[in-house]
Design a protein around this motif. Structure first.
Motif, PDB file in Angstrom:
ATOM      1  N   ALA A   1       0.853  -1.188   0.000  1.00 30.79           N
ATOM      2  CA  ALA A   1       0.000   0.000   0.000  1.00 30.79           C
ATOM      3  C   ALA A   1       0.890   1.239   0.000  1.00 30.79           C
ATOM      4  O   ALA A   1       1.780   1.368   0.838  1.00 30.79           O
ATOM      5  N   ILE A   2       0.659   2.125  -0.947  1.00 29.41           N
ATOM      6  CA  ILE A   2       1.406   3.390  -1.018  1.00 29.41           C
ATOM      7  C   ILE A   2       0.469   4.475  -0.527  1.00 29.41           C
ATOM      8  O   ILE A   2      -0.543   4.777  -1.173  1.00 29.41           O
ATOM      9  N   ALA A   3       0.794   5.043   0.633  1.00 27.29           N
ATOM     10  CA  ALA A   3      -0.118   5.982   1.286  1.00 27.29           C
ATOM     11  C   ALA A   3       0.582   7.297   1.608  1.00 27.29           C
ATOM     12  O   ALA A   3       1.814   7.392   1.586  1.00 27.29           O
ATOM     13  N   ASN A   4      -0.218   8.309   1.928  1.00 34.62           N
ATOM     14  CA  ASN A   4       0.336   9.604   2.306  1.00 34.62           C
ATOM     15  C   ASN A   4       1.116   9.489   3.612  1.00 34.62           C
ATOM     16  O   ASN A   4       0.770   8.676   4.485  1.00 34.62           O
TER      17      ASN A   4
ATOM     18  N   GLY B   1      -8.466   4.166   1.239  1.00 28.26           N
ATOM     19  CA  GLY B   1      -8.153   4.257  -0.177  1.00 28.26           C
ATOM     20  C   GLY B   1      -8.257   5.670  -0.740  1.00 28.26           C
ATOM     21  O   GLY B   1      -8.331   6.648   0.015  1.00 28.26           O
ATOM     22  N   PRO B   2      -8.249   5.800  -2.073  1.00 31.81           N
ATOM     23  CA  PRO B   2      -8.384   7.105  -2.719  1.00 31.81           C
ATOM     24  C   PRO B   2      -9.614   7.847  -2.218  1.00 31.81           C
ATOM     25  O   PRO B   2     -10.685   7.276  -2.075  1.00 31.81           O
TER      26      PRO B   2
ATOM     27  N   ALA C   1      -4.549   5.712  -0.050  1.00 32.24           N
ATOM     28  CA  ALA C   1      -3.694   4.565  -0.373  1.00 32.24           C
ATOM     29  C   ALA C   1      -4.027   3.935  -1.718  1.00 32.24           C
ATOM     30  O   ALA C   1      -5.188   3.750  -2.070  1.00 32.24           O
ATOM     31  N   LEU C   2      -2.963   3.599  -2.446  1.00 31.16           N
ATOM     32  CA  LEU C   2      -3.053   2.774  -3.647  1.00 31.16           C
ATOM     33  C   LEU C   2      -2.553   1.393  -3.254  1.00 31.16           C
ATOM     34  O   LEU C   2      -1.495   1.268  -2.634  1.00 31.16           O
ATOM     35  N   VAL C   3      -3.297   0.357  -3.593  1.00 28.96           N
ATOM     36  CA  VAL C   3      -2.988  -0.988  -3.097  1.00 28.96           C
ATOM     37  C   VAL C   3      -2.854  -1.979  -4.242  1.00 28.96           C
ATOM     38  O   VAL C   3      -3.649  -1.964  -5.176  1.00 28.96           O
TER      39      VAL C   3
END
Length: 222
Positions: free
Chosen positions: A124-127, A195-196, A202-204
């Motif tokens: 997961a790419i998150a802030n 998520g968005p 997060a992009l998962v």
């Protein structure tokens, strides 16, 4: 050919580096990361810090197995708090010279990709600063824990936004190893709660894991 991800305590960094040298692992890179375990779990396992070392290695099938076996034996993977390692199958390698190098300069080496995977690596790419939101969502779906790597996006000026998310801002990459049967639930939970459109944004996505070792994993004899 496998992309092997190992997450360990900083104290074990020199020992794993020695294993890489002894086995002549062709590519091995180390990053700094931090665990996501809550304080009560750290106290239970007798762990004092969230600090982690994230090793990334690439090796052929035979060397991958030796590498993981050495980790289990010398790093005591399987004992709480000692880390985990997962192998992700590599689909292709660019260039014949690279293939030869990664195979120890041998020729004719082949890798047969497994047809069934017991585990998957959820990424997961998150802030920045939103790891807790992501992990709370993942745990609600059965995930045990994860590791965080801090970074910065490199999105271009023309393609910087996705669902109002800035791709180039400070980011946290959360790595979660989940059993295949709960992977979909973990991803849906993250998308629903982090998520968005949410604070975490997060992009998962997930990657198959051909081998896994460490606390909580059932070792396969295959």
């Amino acid at each position: 050919m496998n992309y092997i991800l190992t997450i360990i305590d900083p104290a074990a960094e020199s020992l794993l580096t020695k294993i890489c040298v002894e086995l002549e692992i062709p590519v091995s890179i180390v990053f700094r990361g931090r665990g996501t375990a809550v304080k009560s779990m750290l106290d239970l396992l007798g762990i004092e810090s969230h600090d982690r070392r994230v090793f990334i290695a690439i090796a052929d099938g035979k060397k991958s197995k030796r590498y993981i076996e050495e980790q289990k034996k010398k790093l005591h993977l399987g004992v709480p708090g000692h880390g985990i390692t997962v192998a992700v199958p590599v689909k292709s390698v660019g260039g014949g010279q690279a293939v030869s190098y990664l195979n120890g300069n041998s020729t004719g080496a082949k890798y047969t990709r497994p047809e069934k995977f017991d585990y998957e690596l959820v990424m997961a790419i998150a802030n920045a600063g939103t790891t807790d939101i992501v992990m709370n969502a993942a745990r609600a779906a059965g995930a045990r824990g994860g590791t965080v790597i801090h970074g910065k996006g490199t999105g271009s000026g023309n393609a910087q936004k996705f669902h109002h998310i800035s791709i180039a801002d400070e980011k946290e990459v959360i790595l979660i190893v989940a059993a295949a049967e709960i992977k979909t639930n973990v991803m849906y939970s993250i998308l629903e709660k982090a998520g968005p459109g949410s604070t975490a944004g997060a992009l998962v996505f997930s990657l198959p894991v051909s081998e896994a070792a460490g606390f909580g994993f059932i070792q396969s004899e295959n």
